[in-house]
Design an enzyme around this catalytic site. Structure first.
Site, short mmCIF file in Angstrom:
data_model
loop_
_atom_site.label_atom_id
_atom_site.label_comp_id
_atom_site.label_asym_id
_atom_site.label_seq_id
_atom_site.Cartn_x
_atom_site.Cartn_y
_atom_site.Cartn_z
N SER A 68 -50.74 107.92 23.53
CA SER A 68 -51.04 106.52 23.28
C SER A 68 -51.97 106.27 22.13
CB SER A 68 -51.65 105.85 24.50
OG SER A 68 -50.80 105.97 25.53
N ARG A 121 -54.72 108.00 26.30
CA ARG A 121 -54.62 108.26 27.73
C ARG A 121 -53.56 109.32 27.96
NH1 ARG A 121 -50.19 108.44 27.61
NH2 ARG A 121 -48.53 106.90 27.66
N GLU A 150 -43.81 107.66 35.16
CA GLU A 150 -43.31 107.71 33.77
C GLU A 150 -42.11 106.81 33.55
OE1 GLU A 150 -45.40 110.30 31.84
OE2 GLU A 150 -45.06 108.30 31.07
N HIS A 151 -42.17 106.02 32.48
CA HIS A 151 -41.06 105.11 32.13
C HIS A 151 -40.76 104.13 33.25
CE1 HIS A 151 -39.59 106.34 28.21
NE2 HIS A 151 -39.90 107.58 28.53
N ASP A 206 -50.42 101.90 28.65
CA ASP A 206 -51.35 102.54 27.71
C ASP A 206 -52.56 101.66 27.45
OD1 ASP A 206 -48.62 103.74 25.64
OD2 ASP A 206 -49.21 104.14 27.69
N GLY A 211 -47.59 111.13 22.49
CA GLY A 211 -47.47 110.76 23.91
C GLY A 211 -48.81 110.51 24.56
P1 NG1 Z 1 -46.53 106.64 24.70
O1 NG1 Z 1 -45.32 107.02 23.92
O2 NG1 Z 1 -47.21 107.80 25.35
O3 NG1 Z 1 -47.47 105.79 23.89
C1 NG1 Z 1 -44.84 104.97 25.96
C2 NG1 Z 1 -45.11 103.48 26.23
C3 NG1 Z 1 -45.67 103.24 27.63
C4 NG1 Z 1 -44.80 103.91 28.69
C5 NG1 Z 1 -44.57 105.39 28.31
C6 NG1 Z 1 -43.62 106.04 29.29
C7 NG1 Z 1 -45.75 102.56 24.06
C8 NG1 Z 1 -46.83 101.96 23.23
N1 NG1 Z 1 -46.11 102.99 25.27
O4 NG1 Z 1 -46.08 105.68 25.95
O5 NG1 Z 1 -45.70 101.81 27.85
O6 NG1 Z 1 -43.58 103.23 28.82
O7 NG1 Z 1 -44.02 105.52 27.00
O8 NG1 Z 1 -44.13 105.99 30.59
O9 NG1 Z 1 -44.60 102.66 23.67
MG MG Z 2 -47.82 105.15 21.66
#
Ligand code: NG1
Ligand code: MG
Length: 526
Positions: free
Chosen positions: A170, A51, A57-58, A216, A168
């Site tokens: 997912s 995704r 974000e965060h 995600d 980033g």
């Molecule tokens: P990414 O690093 O894109 O998978 C992570 C977190 C999400 C969310 C985002 C920031 C994991 C599996 N997912 O996404 O839950 O916190 O950072 O918005 O770590």
């Molecule tokens: Mg991830």
């Protein structure tokens, strides 16, 4: 939007028109390779996409709503199931054979898994750990349904993942969700409830050491082609599609890689997992100072059990309780007030030590560490409660403003070339730019490469540009008018990618147009 994971009969049920040809070739290679390895065809393919996060974000682990969108890239698991061994009475384990189309990078593994537990060594970075975490989660669901002595079947698996790892987008959540779905299907479940699958994928992913939120997995499971997904986490997990108005030819989402690999697994203690701790500490601190003495935050679904959203709800409920005749303010108004309160309460820009926070919470430092910093190791002397809380409340507010614009009847009615459309799109873009500023300054989760990419894209015509996902590298997302896509691509190529030593594949994947893709699916192989 409950319901079961759809059963796909053709790739048309899964992919958007523009992706069909490439996917047909990819899938036929996958099925052929499966036969070569295992000597028979797979029974089904479990699919879950990556995704891109448009905005929010965060803030998912602070339990605020977010707006991700599934992309075409996904995790595929082709699977066959061994008939239950006649000697299964004696056997005390079942066999998992798992291979990957990228054999060199992800070597084939074989496990005899004891019936009573799936062991995962989260200290090693082993690619099959993600499958195992999906397996563990699915077994919990199966045991709840069929009783504790449920005996799972042995499985033969061939995986093909196209979501760039650490990018980033997912990749991990796509892999865990597809794995959990595969185990459910291998054990006879054809009606897999989306909410149950998402919740087990969220819990499972935490087992491999990342203290993540639920955005995600929700996007991976729930997304519907042609729409983004508005995901809320409290009081319970909810997801609903958000359709882009016909202006969609006008609105294009570009995803641009920074090629700075952000590996949350390694940097968790000073990046991602540290932010999770800072947000929960901020919630506890604000509660101790702004709510009546003795007020306890509700235990919630946040990784550490208390969240800024939990503080938000408690604060508003208590304020109303004290002046019952006051009219309930809108959530945006509440968030504006929380921003003001945070600014005047959390005044130390240099951050807070454990001692300072423990004193305000009226607990010992040992108790603070036990509650907040023992689950996943973090390395910090000071916790920047002010900055993290201001980002979270501000970002939660931007998500609501973005949604309001997207769903504004005037905007929807504009048609593809309405004169006001570009005004709306510019406002949407401005919100994305604000998010990037807050991520860079208040949340400190950007990096100079991402900042450069955003500057270049905006100068070439992007309405809004920002990091997407955890940040510290990884990907960026850009809201670009259709007639500026070529210019933005060219500017990024000339001013950023040309300076990197990229492989052909990397050049291919550097900038992709992201169509709103569909979510998880079970494809039954005839
Ligand atoms: P990414 O690093 O894109 O998978 C992570 C977190 C999400 C969310 C985002 C920031 C994991 C599996 N997912 O996404 O839950 O916190 O950072 O918005 O770590
Ligand atoms: Mg991830």
């Amino acid at each position: 939007m409950a319901g079961s994971v759809p059963i796909a009969r053709s790739l048309k049920d899964i992919y958007t028109e523009d992706a069909l040809n490439a996917q047909a070739q990819r899938w036929s290679k996958l099925l052929a390779k499966f036969e070569t390895i295992y000597g028979h065809a797979p029974e089904f393919v479990s699919r879950s996409p990556g995704r891109v996060n448009i905005i929010g974000e965060h803030i998912d682990y602070s339990l605020y709503s977010v707006l991700p969108m599934a992309i075409t890239a996904d995790a595929l698991l082709a699977v066959s199931v061994s008939p239950a061994k006649t000697t299964s009475a004696q056997a005390d384990s079942y066999k998992i054979q798992i291979a990957n189309v990228q054999e060199a990078k992800f070597p084939t593994r074989e496990f005899d898994v004891p019936y009573d537990a799936v062991d995962i060594d989260a200290t090693v970075h082993e690619w099959t750990n993600y499958f195992k975490s999906g397996l563990r989660g699915a077994l919990e669901l199966l045991r709840k349904k069929y009783g504790h002595d449920f005996r799972p079947k042995s499985m033969q698996i061939l995986m093909d993942g196209t979501v760039p790892a650490g990018g980033g987008l997912s990749s991990s959540a796509a892999f865990v969700s597809a794995s959990a779905l595969a185990v459910m299907a291998a054990n006879g479940e054809r009606e897999v409830d989306k909410t149950a699958l998402t919740e087990l994928a969220i819990v499972s992913e935490r087992a491999v050491g990342v203290n993540s939120g639920g955005m995600d997995q929700s996007a991976s499971v729930f997304s519907e082609r042609g729409s983004a997904l508005f995901v809320s986490f409290t009081p319970s997990l909810k997801a609903r599609p958000v359709y882009f108005p016909e202006t969609s030819p006008e609105l294009t989402f570009l995803i641009a890689q920074s090629f700075v690999t952000a590996d949350k697994f390694v940097t968790g203690p000073i990046h991602y997992n540290l932010r999770v701790v800072e947000c929960s500490l901020a919630a506890a601190y604000l509660n101790a100072v702004l709510n009546p003495p003795g007020t306890r935050l509700p235990a919630d679904a946040a990784p550490l059990g208390v969240s800024l959203h939990g503080f938000h709800e408690t604060y508003v409920a208590l304020a109303e309780h004290h002046n019952p005749n006051s009219t309930r303010r809108s959530i945006p108004a509440q968030l504006e007030e929380l921003i003001a309160l945070t600014t005047s309460t959390l005044t130390k820009r240099e951050g807070y030590t454990r001692e300072e926070i423990a004193a305000v919470l009226e607990i010992t430092v040992e108790e603070l560490d036990q509650q907040f910093t023992s689950r996943f190791p973090v390395r910090a002397e000071r916790f920047k409660l002010r900055q993290r809380a201001l980002h979270v409340f501000g970002e939660a507010l931007r998500v609501l403003k973005f949604m309001e614009l997207l769903e504004d009847p005037a905007y929807l009615a504009q048609g593809s070339r309405g004169s006001h459309t570009s005004i709306y799109n510019a406002q949407l873009g401005a919100l994305l730019n604000e998010t990037q500023d807050s991520c860079r300054q208040a949340y400190e989760c950007s990096c100079e490469e991402i900042d450069a990419i955003c500057t270049i894209a905006r100068a070439a015509g992007s309405y809004g540009s920002r990091l997407t996902g955890a940040g510290w590298g990884g990907c960026s997302v850009h809201l670009v008018p259709a007639d500026k896509v070529a210019a933005v691509r060219k500017a990024l190529q000339d001013e950023y990618y040309s300076k990197l030593d990229l492989t052909e594949d990397q050049k291919e994947a550097a900038v992709v147009v992201s169509r709103p893709g569909s979510g998880s699916a079970l494809y039954l192989v005839e």
